[in-house]
Design an enzyme around this catalytic site. Sequence first.
Site, PDB file in Angstrom:
ATOM      1  N   ARG A 195       0.821  -1.220   0.000  1.00 57.80           N
ATOM      2  CA  ARG A 195       0.000   0.000   0.000  1.00 57.80           C
ATOM      3  C   ARG A 195       0.849   1.262   0.000  1.00 57.80           C
ATOM      4  O   ARG A 195       0.489   2.262  -0.595  1.00 57.80           O
ATOM      5  CB  ARG A 195      -0.992  -0.013   1.161  1.00 57.80           C
ATOM      6  CG  ARG A 195      -0.384  -0.100   2.528  1.00 57.80           C
ATOM      7  CD  ARG A 195      -1.461  -0.005   3.590  1.00 57.80           C
ATOM      8  NE  ARG A 195      -0.921  -0.257   4.919  1.00 57.80           N
ATOM      9  CZ  ARG A 195      -1.548   0.001   6.039  1.00 57.80           C
ATOM     10  NH1 ARG A 195      -2.761   0.520   6.014  1.00 57.80           N
ATOM     11  NH2 ARG A 195      -1.006  -0.257   7.203  1.00 57.80           N
ATOM     12  N   GLU A 212     -19.224   6.098   0.922  1.00 55.21           N
ATOM     13  CA  GLU A 212     -18.593   5.488  -0.242  1.00 55.21           C
ATOM     14  C   GLU A 212     -19.460   5.583  -1.491  1.00 55.21           C
ATOM     15  O   GLU A 212     -18.958   5.734  -2.606  1.00 55.21           O
ATOM     16  CB  GLU A 212     -18.275   4.013   0.047  1.00 55.21           C
ATOM     17  CG  GLU A 212     -17.281   3.801   1.203  1.00 55.21           C
ATOM     18  CD  GLU A 212     -17.890   3.957   2.591  1.00 55.21           C
ATOM     19  OE1 GLU A 212     -19.133   4.048   2.704  1.00 55.21           O
ATOM     20  OE2 GLU A 212     -17.124   3.997   3.572  1.00 55.21           O
ATOM     21  N   PHE A 237     -15.780  -2.138   1.380  1.00 51.98           N
ATOM     22  CA  PHE A 237     -16.744  -1.026   1.334  1.00 51.98           C
ATOM     23  C   PHE A 237     -16.851  -0.430  -0.069  1.00 51.98           C
ATOM     24  O   PHE A 237     -17.946  -0.161  -0.557  1.00 51.98           O
ATOM     25  CB  PHE A 237     -16.335   0.077   2.314  1.00 51.98           C
ATOM     26  CG  PHE A 237     -16.096  -0.402   3.718  1.00 51.98           C
ATOM     27  CD1 PHE A 237     -17.028  -1.214   4.352  1.00 51.98           C
ATOM     28  CD2 PHE A 237     -14.948  -0.046   4.399  1.00 51.98           C
ATOM     29  CE1 PHE A 237     -16.815  -1.657   5.647  1.00 51.98           C
ATOM     30  CE2 PHE A 237     -14.723  -0.490   5.694  1.00 51.98           C
ATOM     31  CZ  PHE A 237     -15.658  -1.293   6.321  1.00 51.98           C
ATOM     32  N   ASP A 261      -9.381  -6.905  12.209  1.00 52.36           N
ATOM     33  CA  ASP A 261     -10.728  -6.335  12.261  1.00 52.36           C
ATOM     34  C   ASP A 261     -11.830  -7.371  12.044  1.00 52.36           C
ATOM     35  O   ASP A 261     -12.979  -7.124  12.395  1.00 52.36           O
ATOM     36  CB  ASP A 261     -10.859  -5.194  11.249  1.00 52.36           C
ATOM     37  CG  ASP A 261     -10.363  -3.878  11.827  1.00 52.36           C
ATOM     38  OD1 ASP A 261     -10.641  -3.616  13.006  1.00 52.36           O
ATOM     39  OD2 ASP A 261      -9.694  -3.128  11.110  1.00 52.36           O
ATOM     40  N   ARG A 302      -2.913  -4.999   2.647  1.00 52.52           N
ATOM     41  CA  ARG A 302      -2.576  -4.096   3.746  1.00 52.52           C
ATOM     42  C   ARG A 302      -1.149  -4.293   4.271  1.00 52.52           C
ATOM     43  O   ARG A 302      -0.598  -3.423   4.925  1.00 52.52           O
ATOM     44  CB  ARG A 302      -3.570  -4.383   4.885  1.00 52.52           C
ATOM     45  CG  ARG A 302      -3.527  -3.435   6.043  1.00 52.52           C
ATOM     46  CD  ARG A 302      -4.562  -3.865   7.071  1.00 52.52           C
ATOM     47  NE  ARG A 302      -4.555  -3.017   8.233  1.00 52.52           N
ATOM     48  CZ  ARG A 302      -5.234  -1.871   8.350  1.00 52.52           C
ATOM     49  NH1 ARG A 302      -5.978  -1.467   7.351  1.00 52.52           N
ATOM     50  NH2 ARG A 302      -5.171  -1.145   9.441  1.00 52.52           N
TER      51      ARG A 302
HETATM   52  C1  LIG Z   1     -18.733   1.748   5.586  1.00 50.50           C
HETATM   53  C2  LIG Z   1     -17.482   1.948   6.330  1.00 50.50           C
HETATM   54  N1  LIG Z   1     -16.565   2.802   5.842  1.00 50.50           N
HETATM   55  C3  LIG Z   1     -15.390   2.964   6.497  1.00 50.50           C
HETATM   56  C4  LIG Z   1     -15.125   2.276   7.653  1.00 50.50           C
HETATM   57  C5  LIG Z   1     -13.793   2.403   8.354  1.00 50.50           C
HETATM   58  N2  LIG Z   1     -13.900   3.177   9.603  1.00 50.50           N
HETATM   59  C6  LIG Z   1     -14.022   2.574  10.804  1.00 50.50           C
HETATM   60  S1  LIG Z   1     -14.179   3.645  12.059  1.00 50.50           S
HETATM   61  C7  LIG Z   1     -14.095   4.963  11.032  1.00 50.50           C
HETATM   62  C8  LIG Z   1     -14.214   6.354  11.585  1.00 50.50           C
HETATM   63  C9  LIG Z   1     -15.424   6.517  12.418  1.00 50.50           C
HETATM   64  O1  LIG Z   1     -15.571   7.817  12.910  1.00 50.50           O
HETATM   65  P1  LIG Z   1     -16.804   8.142  13.860  1.00 50.50           P
HETATM   66  O2  LIG Z   1     -18.060   7.665  13.244  1.00 50.50           O
HETATM   67  O3  LIG Z   1     -16.741   9.584  14.195  1.00 50.50           O
HETATM   68  O4  LIG Z   1     -16.551   7.224  15.113  1.00 50.50           O
HETATM   69  P2  LIG Z   1     -15.621   7.481  16.392  1.00 50.50           P
HETATM   70  O5  LIG Z   1     -14.915   8.798  16.240  1.00 50.50           O
HETATM   71  O6  LIG Z   1     -16.558   7.525  17.533  1.00 50.50           O
HETATM   72  O7  LIG Z   1     -14.666   6.344  16.465  1.00 50.50           O
HETATM   73  C10 LIG Z   1     -13.922   4.541   9.702  1.00 50.50           C
HETATM   74  C11 LIG Z   1     -13.793   5.429   8.543  1.00 50.50           C
HETATM   75  C12 LIG Z   1     -16.123   1.389   8.115  1.00 50.50           C
HETATM   76  N3  LIG Z   1     -15.930   0.643   9.227  1.00 50.50           N
HETATM   77  N4  LIG Z   1     -17.280   1.254   7.454  1.00 50.50           N
END
Ligand SMILES: Cc1ncc(C[n+]2csc(CCOP(=O)(O)OP(=O)(O)O)c2C)c(N)n1
Lengths: 307, 275
Positions: free
Chosen positions: A7, A55, A80, A114, A164
């Site tokens: 990556r 997305e 995703f 994960d 990854r």
């Molecule tokens: C559909 C999807 N896109 C991307 C992700 C990757 N991802 C996991 S947590 C996260 C950020 C989440 O931020 P937020 O909703 O503000 O949660 P918090 O700050 O409370 O952890 C991302 C982009 C995912 N799990 N699912």
Amino acid sequence: MSKSSQRNAYGEELLAICRENNDVVVLDADLCGGTQAIQVEKGKPESFYEMGIGEQNMISVAAGLALAGKIPVANSFAVFVGGRSFEQIRQSVCLPELNVKVVGASCGLSDFADGATHQAFEDVAIMRVLPHMTIFSPADAREARKAIRTAVGRRGPCYIRINRNELPDVTAPDTPLEIGKPSLMADGGDVAICASGHMVALSLAARDILAGQGVRARVLNFATIKPLDPAAVRAALGPCPRILTVEEHSVIGGLGAAVLEALADHPLPLRRHGIRDTYGESAEKYERILAKHGLTAERIAEEALAK
Amino acid sequence: MDKATAEKLRQKAKRIRTGIIEALGLGKPGHLGGSMSAADMVAVLYYYKMNVDPKNPKKPDRDRFIMSKGHSVLGQYAALADLGYYPWEELSRTKTLGGLLQGHPEISTPGIEANTGSLGQGLSLGVGMCLAARRDGAAWRVFVVTGDAELGEGQIWEAATAAANYKLDNLRVLVDANGISAMGRVADRYNVGDADGIAAKFAAFGWNAKVVDGHDVEEIGDALDAADRVKGKPSAIVGRTVKGKGVSFAENTHAYHNKDMSEETRAKALAEING
Ligand SMILES: Cc1ncc(C[n+]2csc(CCOP(=O)(O)OP(=O)(O)O)c2C)c(N)n1
């Protein structure tokens, strides 16, 4: 064998491409650290768009950029960007044959920690069924650079799978990446092992095991899975009387299925090795979860001999 | 809420934060930030608001909890362990091959009501459950916890529309508005709004919406009690929170969104949580 992050190499090359061509723009959905599109955000911020956790919107926005003459590269995790946005990719991108590049990071089991929700074994199958789509599955860091360059240089929808983790450096600077044709990684005439992505490295290790048993395996690298030129595939098999396909993907609809379909008119005994119609789970190490699914050199060697 | 209850909830929140550190373990990546910011809301739900029975995890009239931002499940895992759904020792086996506690929630784990981890889907699952409860004439409620960056998903707003359309007053969403996503500050990177802006959006979608201090167990509890009195509308409780809350070096940053702990950071975190 040396290892490199696939990556990181992808991100570096993407930044180099953006520096050369101002029409190439990069989108990401709050995962640019994971996808390494962050290198563009840092190195050429005016070519980067943060699209937030959305997305589907990202893909249709990319299609809009393409309709207005840009070359968008849309990044997220494979699960995703291919899964959530499937219908946007179908309707907004592939049907009108737009010049959008979709990059699926953390492919296969490579996001070992994960668990099932983040492990993508279906992305090749669902991208492959879409007319006009070209699919790249690079074997190592160097080939990931070639894949993004080739994709950006090719008009039309492309999908690239990126792992990854650090992967063994198996390709050489002059290893060809020709769309539709596998490349010969190691010669042999007893069994042809057709692999893509990280599985190329494991298949080369399996070839060493087989050599110890007097079996000469040929290893083919499928850096592109779609399109596949049946004549090129047949030619690449050489004299091998049997075939094993190996993929970090479901055996349904992936590389194995693509090779099988390409050879349907001239069938040869073919075994598919990959993930067997199941979901993933969390693990503490990449190697542990690969082993659970039989994605090891030892097991590939066994499969190559299995009747 | 009386003082004794509030004090008990604050102690439970500490227990949850301790459990998050247990689940993170050493040398494996894990989602500290969002688990910590939601910990007080999780405590109020499990130890004050929800009707659940660890001895009978599937009892039909239980309230349902959905961690829509599945990566923050570590705090829920801790609460479930503390309540006795499974032994506390399970926490240290989180994310190991064959372990009960997966990186993201799965219904095969006792107490987990929905598979999540792909962001943006949990509120829709909640709408479905609420429709089913209504069909059955059942009084149980559904509590969904989302992130703020998660609200970038269009599906959230499809669910918000559906919930208002069906007047689902048995549905509550608790938004963990910590202002930080996986990659940085929500306001700078991709602005879905601050706590007030988010509450205004839900209100515009026809919801009862209220902003609270998401670390004040009394405010959270009172808002949840008030939501029980709202008829004909779903309720959104938007908690103003701090990502990584309780662990100073992880607060207000995305650096500990998904990161591994060392012996040193682990010791420091535990000392601060229980100090
Ligand atoms: C559909 C999807 N896109 C991307 C992700 C990757 N991802 C996991 S947590 C996260 C950020 C989440 O931020 P937020 O909703 O503000 O949660 P918090 O700050 O409370 O952890 C991302 C982009 C995912 N799990 N699912």
